[in-house]
Design a protein around this motif. Structure first.
Motif, PDB file in Angstrom:
ATOM      1  N   THR A  22       0.834  -1.065  -0.008  1.00  0.00           N
ATOM      2  CA  THR A  22      -0.026   0.113   0.049  1.00  0.00           C
ATOM      3  C   THR A  22       1.058   1.197  -0.138  1.00  0.00           C
ATOM      4  O   THR A  22       1.704   1.255   1.027  1.00  0.00           O
ATOM      5  CB  THR A  22      -0.506   0.248   1.152  1.00  0.00           C
ATOM      6  N   ILE A  23       0.611   2.042  -1.066  1.00  0.00           N
ATOM      7  CA  ILE A  23       1.251   3.230  -0.908  1.00  0.00           C
ATOM      8  C   ILE A  23       0.239   4.518  -0.967  1.00  0.00           C
ATOM      9  O   ILE A  23      -0.509   4.591  -1.838  1.00  0.00           O
ATOM     10  CB  ILE A  23       1.955   3.466  -2.465  1.00  0.00           C
ATOM     11  N   SER A  24       0.089   5.020   0.359  1.00  0.00           N
ATOM     12  CA  SER A  24      -0.941   6.220   0.285  1.00  0.00           C
ATOM     13  C   SER A  24      -0.618   7.416  -0.345  1.00  0.00           C
ATOM     14  O   SER A  24      -1.726   7.525  -1.152  1.00  0.00           O
ATOM     15  CB  SER A  24      -0.963   6.548   2.002  1.00  0.00           C
ATOM     16  N   SER A  25       0.302   7.769  -0.336  1.00  0.00           N
ATOM     17  CA  SER A  25       0.579   9.328  -0.994  1.00  0.00           C
ATOM     18  C   SER A  25       1.872   9.713  -0.803  1.00  0.00           C
ATOM     19  O   SER A  25       2.789   9.289   0.231  1.00  0.00           O
ATOM     20  CB  SER A  25      -0.233  10.457  -0.870  1.00  0.00           C
ATOM     21  N   GLY A  26       2.440  10.744  -1.605  1.00  0.00           N
ATOM     22  CA  GLY A  26       3.653  11.317  -1.230  1.00  0.00           C
ATOM     23  C   GLY A  26       4.710  11.293  -2.419  1.00  0.00           C
ATOM     24  O   GLY A  26       4.258  10.901  -3.410  1.00  0.00           O
ATOM     25  N   THR A  27       5.962  11.855  -2.320  1.00  0.00           N
ATOM     26  CA  THR A  27       7.029  11.949  -3.208  1.00  0.00           C
ATOM     27  C   THR A  27       7.916  10.940  -2.981  1.00  0.00           C
ATOM     28  O   THR A  27       8.684  10.953  -1.915  1.00  0.00           O
ATOM     29  CB  THR A  27       7.447  13.620  -3.433  1.00  0.00           C
ATOM     30  N   LEU A  28       8.505  10.485  -4.092  1.00  0.00           N
ATOM     31  CA  LEU A  28       9.659   9.354  -3.779  1.00  0.00           C
ATOM     32  C   LEU A  28      10.761  10.248  -3.619  1.00  0.00           C
ATOM     33  O   LEU A  28      11.111  11.043  -4.307  1.00  0.00           O
ATOM     34  CB  LEU A  28       9.672   8.575  -5.375  1.00  0.00           C
ATOM     35  N   SER A  29      11.656   9.515  -2.600  1.00  0.00           N
ATOM     36  CA  SER A  29      12.897  10.274  -2.470  1.00  0.00           C
ATOM     37  C   SER A  29      13.964   9.761  -3.098  1.00  0.00           C
ATOM     38  O   SER A  29      15.142  10.253  -3.236  1.00  0.00           O
ATOM     39  CB  SER A  29      13.055  10.127  -0.948  1.00  0.00           C
ATOM     40  N   GLY A  30      13.831   8.699  -3.972  1.00  0.00           N
ATOM     41  CA  GLY A  30      14.710   8.222  -4.556  1.00  0.00           C
ATOM     42  C   GLY A  30      14.301   7.165  -5.365  1.00  0.00           C
ATOM     43  O   GLY A  30      12.888   6.963  -5.781  1.00  0.00           O
ATOM     44  N   ASN A  31      15.229   6.607  -6.629  1.00  0.00           N
ATOM     45  CA  ASN A  31      14.810   5.709  -7.433  1.00  0.00           C
ATOM     46  C   ASN A  31      14.068   4.484  -6.800  1.00  0.00           C
ATOM     47  O   ASN A  31      14.649   4.056  -5.853  1.00  0.00           O
ATOM     48  CB  ASN A  31      16.021   5.286  -8.402  1.00  0.00           C
ATOM     49  N   GLU A  32      13.010   3.854  -7.466  1.00  0.00           N
ATOM     50  CA  GLU A  32      12.234   2.974  -7.053  1.00  0.00           C
ATOM     51  C   GLU A  32      11.848   1.699  -7.999  1.00  0.00           C
ATOM     52  O   GLU A  32      11.852   2.324  -8.921  1.00  0.00           O
ATOM     53  CB  GLU A  32      11.002   3.431  -6.255  1.00  0.00           C
TER      54      GLU A  32
END
Length: 109
Positions: A22-32
């Motif tokens: 589950t990924i609720s929300s937000g900005t990725l901080s690095g490559n995923e």
């Protein structure tokens, strides 16, 4: 009522078989890398891939998105499915899902 029950049972069955992330929300901080080990991925809010960051989605991954969920790409999205193992973007309920948006500054590949 029976449609909602069927959707709930299907949702429960998918979780039992595949597990989930589950990924609720937000900005990725690095490559995923979103791969089959975490699939299906449930997005419930806006997830942003900022400039300079790459999100790679492996073949065979399913993204289930709530109606308020969006994937905003300002960086780079690498998502290459195959005929036998497609990447599936779908809704997580009986409602339509949000959107996939490529911002004007997204990286071209």
């Amino acid at each position: 009522c029976s449609i909602a029950l069927t959707a709930l049972l299907l949702y429960s069955f998918i979780i039992l078989i595949y597990g989930d992330t589950t990924i609720s929300s937000g900005t990725l901080s690095g490559n995923e890398l979103w791969d089959n080990n975490g699939s299906p991925y449930y997005l419930s809010g806006t997830v942003t891939v900022p400039s300079g960051v790459t999100l790679t989605i492996s073949a065979g991954v399913t993204l289930m998105m709530d109606r308020a969920a969006s994937l905003v790409i300002s960086g780079k999205l690498v998502a290459i499915g195959t005929q036998g193992s497609p990447i599936i973007f779908t809704n997580s309920s009986m409602y339509h899902w949000g959107s996939v948006v490529f911002a004007g500054d997204s990286e071209k590949s």
